[in-house]
Design a protein around this motif. Structure first.
Motif, PDB file in Angstrom:
ATOM      1  N   HIS A  33       0.716  -1.351   0.065  1.00 28.88           N
ATOM      2  CA  HIS A  33      -0.070   0.094   0.227  1.00 28.88           C
ATOM      3  C   HIS A  33       0.908   1.185  -0.095  1.00 28.88           C
ATOM      4  CE1 HIS A  33      -3.506  -2.518   0.345  1.00 28.88           C
ATOM      5  NE2 HIS A  33      -3.109  -2.802   1.758  1.00 28.88           N
ATOM      6  N   ALA A  34       2.053   1.195   0.791  1.00 23.62           N
ATOM      7  CA  ALA A  34       2.985   2.137   0.576  1.00 23.62           C
ATOM      8  C   ALA A  34       3.487   2.700  -0.654  1.00 23.62           C
ATOM      9  CB  ALA A  34       3.938   1.907   1.639  1.00 23.62           C
ATOM     10  N   LEU A  35       3.760   1.469  -1.372  1.00 28.61           N
ATOM     11  CA  LEU A  35       4.258   1.543  -2.756  1.00 28.61           C
ATOM     12  C   LEU A  35       3.193   2.230  -3.611  1.00 28.61           C
ATOM     13  CD1 LEU A  35       6.281   1.097  -4.852  1.00 28.61           C
ATOM     14  CD2 LEU A  35       5.290  -1.165  -5.132  1.00 28.61           C
ATOM     15  N   ALA A  36       2.010   1.716  -3.623  1.00 27.35           N
ATOM     16  CA  ALA A  36       1.000   2.336  -4.279  1.00 27.35           C
ATOM     17  C   ALA A  36       0.646   3.831  -4.085  1.00 27.35           C
ATOM     18  CB  ALA A  36      -0.451   1.576  -3.991  1.00 27.35           C
ATOM     19  N   GLU A  37       0.896   4.439  -3.009  1.00 25.89           N
ATOM     20  CA  GLU A  37       0.787   5.862  -2.512  1.00 25.89           C
ATOM     21  C   GLU A  37       1.890   6.411  -3.154  1.00 25.89           C
ATOM     22  OE1 GLU A  37      -0.526   7.432   1.416  1.00 25.89           O
ATOM     23  OE2 GLU A  37       1.891   7.908   1.411  1.00 25.89           O
ATOM     24  N   ALA A  38       3.219   5.917  -3.162  1.00 25.08           N
ATOM     25  CA  ALA A  38       4.407   6.617  -3.540  1.00 25.08           C
ATOM     26  C   ALA A  38       4.110   6.863  -5.091  1.00 25.08           C
ATOM     27  CB  ALA A  38       5.453   5.547  -3.298  1.00 25.08           C
ATOM     28  N   ILE A  48       5.300  13.100 -16.105  1.00 22.01           N
ATOM     29  CA  ILE A  48       5.750  11.811 -15.452  1.00 22.01           C
ATOM     30  C   ILE A  48       5.300  10.761 -16.219  1.00 22.01           C
ATOM     31  CG2 ILE A  48       6.202  10.122 -13.791  1.00 22.01           C
ATOM     32  CD1 ILE A  48       8.126  12.461 -13.287  1.00 22.01           C
ATOM     33  N   GLU A  49       6.091   9.815 -17.042  1.00 25.26           N
ATOM     34  CA  GLU A  49       5.714   8.613 -17.299  1.00 25.26           C
ATOM     35  C   GLU A  49       6.212   7.537 -16.383  1.00 25.26           C
ATOM     36  OE1 GLU A  49       6.100   5.788 -21.422  1.00 25.26           O
ATOM     37  OE2 GLU A  49       7.082   7.701 -21.311  1.00 25.26           O
ATOM     38  N   MET A  50       5.235   6.745 -15.833  1.00 22.89           N
ATOM     39  CA  MET A  50       5.621   5.572 -15.047  1.00 22.89           C
ATOM     40  C   MET A  50       5.874   4.421 -15.675  1.00 22.89           C
ATOM     41  SD  MET A  50       6.192   5.009 -11.704  1.00 22.89           S
ATOM     42  CE  MET A  50       5.717   6.711 -11.250  1.00 22.89           C
ATOM     43  N   VAL A  51       7.296   3.963 -15.525  1.00 22.69           N
ATOM     44  CA  VAL A  51       7.534   2.620 -16.306  1.00 22.69           C
ATOM     45  C   VAL A  51       7.709   1.392 -15.439  1.00 22.69           C
ATOM     46  CG1 VAL A  51       8.814   4.061 -18.217  1.00 22.69           C
ATOM     47  CG2 VAL A  51       9.963   3.423 -16.129  1.00 22.69           C
ATOM     48  N   GLY A  52       7.757   1.635 -14.117  1.00 22.81           N
ATOM     49  CA  GLY A  52       7.846   0.388 -13.347  1.00 22.81           C
ATOM     50  C   GLY A  52       7.798   0.983 -11.730  1.00 22.81           C
ATOM     51  N   SER A  53       7.661   0.032 -10.899  1.00 24.56           N
ATOM     52  CA  SER A  53       7.865   0.196  -9.242  1.00 24.56           C
ATOM     53  C   SER A  53       8.178  -1.280  -8.661  1.00 24.56           C
ATOM     54  CB  SER A  53       6.541   0.857  -8.764  1.00 24.56           C
ATOM     55  OG  SER A  53       5.704   0.079  -9.023  1.00 24.56           O
ATOM     56  N   GLU A  54       8.667  -1.059  -7.506  1.00 20.92           N
ATOM     57  CA  GLU A  54       8.751  -2.292  -6.810  1.00 20.92           C
ATOM     58  C   GLU A  54       9.026  -2.104  -5.262  1.00 20.92           C
ATOM     59  OE1 GLU A  54      13.115  -3.790  -6.745  1.00 20.92           O
ATOM     60  OE2 GLU A  54      12.998  -2.987  -8.657  1.00 20.92           O
ATOM     61  N   VAL A  55       8.808  -2.773  -4.681  1.00 21.16           N
ATOM     62  CA  VAL A  55       9.191  -2.876  -3.169  1.00 21.16           C
ATOM     63  C   VAL A  55      10.537  -3.707  -2.876  1.00 21.16           C
ATOM     64  CG1 VAL A  55       8.453  -3.894  -0.656  1.00 21.16           C
ATOM     65  CG2 VAL A  55       6.712  -2.910  -2.329  1.00 21.16           C
TER      66      VAL A  55
END
Length: 462
Positions: A33-38, A48-55
Motif C-alpha cells: 500500500h505504501a508503494l501504491a501511494e508513492a 511523468i511517465e511511470m515505467v515501473g515500481s517495486e518493493v
C-alpha cells in the motif's frame, strides 16, 4: 531538487522504489500500500511517465548506497532496460546516498521529501504558499551541497594543499542559499502581517467556520463542490488541492423548507504520512481555518484498504498542529459508492447508530442530506446558540451596519424614528460579538481623532 522535464516536452520516464525494512520498520502501513501511494505521488507530478515500481526488502540500510551490491546491480539492470531517467525512492535518502546512487545508476534521484516538495512547488498558488515552498526547497537543497556537481571538482579550499575538492564552491553555494532564505523570511513576515489583517476581518463575520480535513485524495474537494456548487479543482490524484478555498453557504432549514444557518466552508490541503519537516510551516499556513474552525469534518476514504491507518495519520497531524481536542468534529465516511451494496447499507446503518459519524458519497450525493442535518445540529450544540431578543438603535448614516445586520438575518423588525433607526433583533452571542468587531473596525477607519466626537455606530436602545 531535480529539474523535471517540462510537461510539453517528452515525458520523464520514472521508476518508484519503496525500501521495506521488514520487521525493523516502524511504519503502520503494509509495503504494497505504501508503494501504491508513492506511485500516486509520482503521478501527481506533471510530465511523468511511470515505467515501473517495486518493493525492495532491506535488512539494514547501507550508509553509503542504501542498497547492497547485489541489489544495486539488479536494480541498475532494470533501470537500463526501461531507459529510466528518474528514480523516486519512497523514504529518506541521505545526501551521500543520493550522490552515490545517481552516479551508480546514471539517473536523477528524488527521495520522498524531494518528491513532495516538487509537488508543492508545482501546485502552490497563493503568495504565502509559494514563499513557504521556496523556503522549504532551499532548506532541503542546503543539506545536499555534498553532491558532486562538475564545477566543484575544479576548486579546492584554502591554498589547495588541504581540504577536499569543491570546498570553496560549496561554501559559496551555502552562503548564497542562506542569503536567499533570509530574503524569503523577510517577505514572509510581510505576508503574515497581511494574513493577520485577513484573520481580523474574518472575526467580524457572524458565521461559524466548518473546515474539511482528511488524508490526501479522500474526496474533500468533491464534497466541497457538492455542498457549495463551486468548481474547485477536484481529481482522483494526491494533493489536487494545496491552497485553502473558502465559500459562504446557507444550509437548508433543519425544520424543513426555507433557509437555515449560514456557514463558511473551508477546503484544505490533504494530509499525508511522513510529511517532510521542511514543509511543516508551509503545511500549517494552509490550515489556519482548521485552527480557528468551529466544526471539523474529517473526510475519510472509507473504501481505502488502509483507511484506519490514514485516519490515525490525520489525528497525529491535527494534534501536532495544536488543534483543540474540544473542537466539535464529524467523521465523514466518504466514497461509499465504491463499496458493494451490502457493505454500503451496513455503513449507513452504522452511521445512524453512531454519534459523530456520517457515511456519504460526495460523488453521487448519497447521505448528503443527513450530513448537512448533522452539521447544523452539531454547530447548534457546539456554539450553544441560544438566540436572545434585543433592541438596538442605529444612526441614519450607519448604512453598512444596517446592511450587516440584514445580511446576518437577525433583524425581526425595523422602524425609523426621529433620532435614528430602531431595530428589534434576535441573535446569538457569537453574532453580537462579530457585529461589535465589525462596528469597532468601522470606527477605526472613519475617525482619525477618536476624541473629536463619539463615532457613529450602534448602541442599545433605551
Amino acid at each position: 531538487m531535480a529539474e523535471l522535464t517540462d510537461t510539453e516536452a517528452k515525458p520523464t520516464r520514472a521508476y518508484v522504489i519503496h525500501p521495506d525494512l521488514g520487521r525493523a520498520r516502524t511504519q503502520r502501513r503494509e509495503p504494497e500500500h505504501a508503494l501504491a501511494e508513492a506511485v500516486a505521488l509520482a503521478l501527481a507530478l506533471p510530465g511523468i511517465e511511470m515505467v515501473g515500481s517495486e518493493v525492495t526488502n532491506l535488512r539494514e540500510p547501507n550508509p553509503g548506497k542504501l542498497f547492497g551490491k547485489g541489489k544495486l546491480a539488479e536494480i541498475k539492470q532494470r533501470l537500463e532496460a526501461e531507459e529510466v531517467e528518474l528514480v523516486l525512492v519512497d523514504g529518506p535518502v541521505t545526501p551521500v546516498q543520493q550522490r552515490n546512487l545517481e552516479k551508480e545508476w546514471g539517473v536523477k534521484l528524488l527521495d520522498r521529501t524531494g518528491l513532495i516538495l516538487e509537488i508543492f512547488a508545482d501546485r502552490a498558488r497563493t503568495r504565502e504558499g509559494v514563499l513557504q515552498v521556496e523556503l522549504a526547497a532551499l532548506s532541503y537543497q542546503r543539506t545536499r551541497l555534498v553532491r558532486a556537481w562538475t564545477h566543484l571538482e575544479r576548486q579546492r579550499g584554502g591554498l589547495g594543499f588541504v581540504g577536499g575538492p569543491g570546498e570553496t564552491q560549496i561554501e559559496a553555494d551555502r552562503r548564497a542559499i542562506d542569503e536567499q532564505m533570509t530574503r524569503l523570511r523577510r517577505q514572509l513576515e510581510r505576508v503574515v502581517k497581511t494574513r493577520t489583517l485577513h484573520r481580523a476581518a474574518r472575526a467580524k463575520v457572524p458565521y461559524p467556520i466548518v473546515a474539511l480535513v482528511g488524508y490526501t485524495n479522500a474526496g474533500k474537494s468533491t464534497l466541497f463542490n457538492r455542498m457549495t456548487g463551486a468548481e474547485v479543482f477536484a481529481k482522483d490524484m494526491l494533493f489536487a488541492t494545496l491552497d485553502p478555498t473558502m465559500r459562504a453557504i446557507r444550509l437548508p432549514d433543519a425544520g424543513g423548507g426555507g433557509a437555515g444557518r449560514k456557514i463558511i466552508l473551508s477546503d484544505t490541503v490533504g494530509f499525508i504520512s511522513d510529511l517532510p519537516t521542511e514543509l511543516v510551516a508551509a503545511f500549517r499556513a494552509t490550515l489556519e481555518e482548521v485552527l480557528e474552525a468551529d466544526l471539523i469534518l474529517h473526510v475519510r476514504d472509507i473504501s481505502h484498504p488502509e483507511t484506519e491507518e490514514q485516519a490515525a495519520d490525520v489525528a497525529e497531524i491535527l494534534d501536532s498542529l495544536g488543534v483543540d481536542e474540544d473542537v466539535a468534529a464529524i467523521e465523514v465516511w466518504n466514497k461509499i459508492d465504491a463499496l458493494g451494496p451490502d457493505t454500503r447499507a451496513a455503513l449507513r446503518r452504522t452511521d445512524a447508530r453512531t454519534e459523530g459519524v456520517q457515511a456519504v458519497s460526495a460523488l453521487s450525493g448519497e447521505g448528503l442530506e443527513d450530513l448537512i442535518a448533522a452539521i447544523d445540529r452539531t454547530l447548534g450544540e457546539a456554539l450553544d446558540e441560544e438566540r436572545v431578543a434585543e433592541e438596538l438603535m442605529l444612526d441614519f448614516a450607519d448604512g453598512r451596519a444596517r446592511a450587516w445586520l440584514h445580511e446576518a438575518g437577525v433583524v425581526e423588525a425595523e422602524e425609523a424614528g426621529e433620532d435614528g433607526l430602531h431595530l428589534r433583533l434576535r441573535w446569538t452571542a457569537r453574532q453580537k460579538g462579530a457585529f461589535e468587531a465589525f462596528t469597532g473596525a468601522e470606527r477605526a477607519e472613519e475617525d482619525e481623532d477618536p476624541d473629536d466626537r463619539r463615532p457613529s455606530g450602534w448602541h442599545p436602545a433605551d
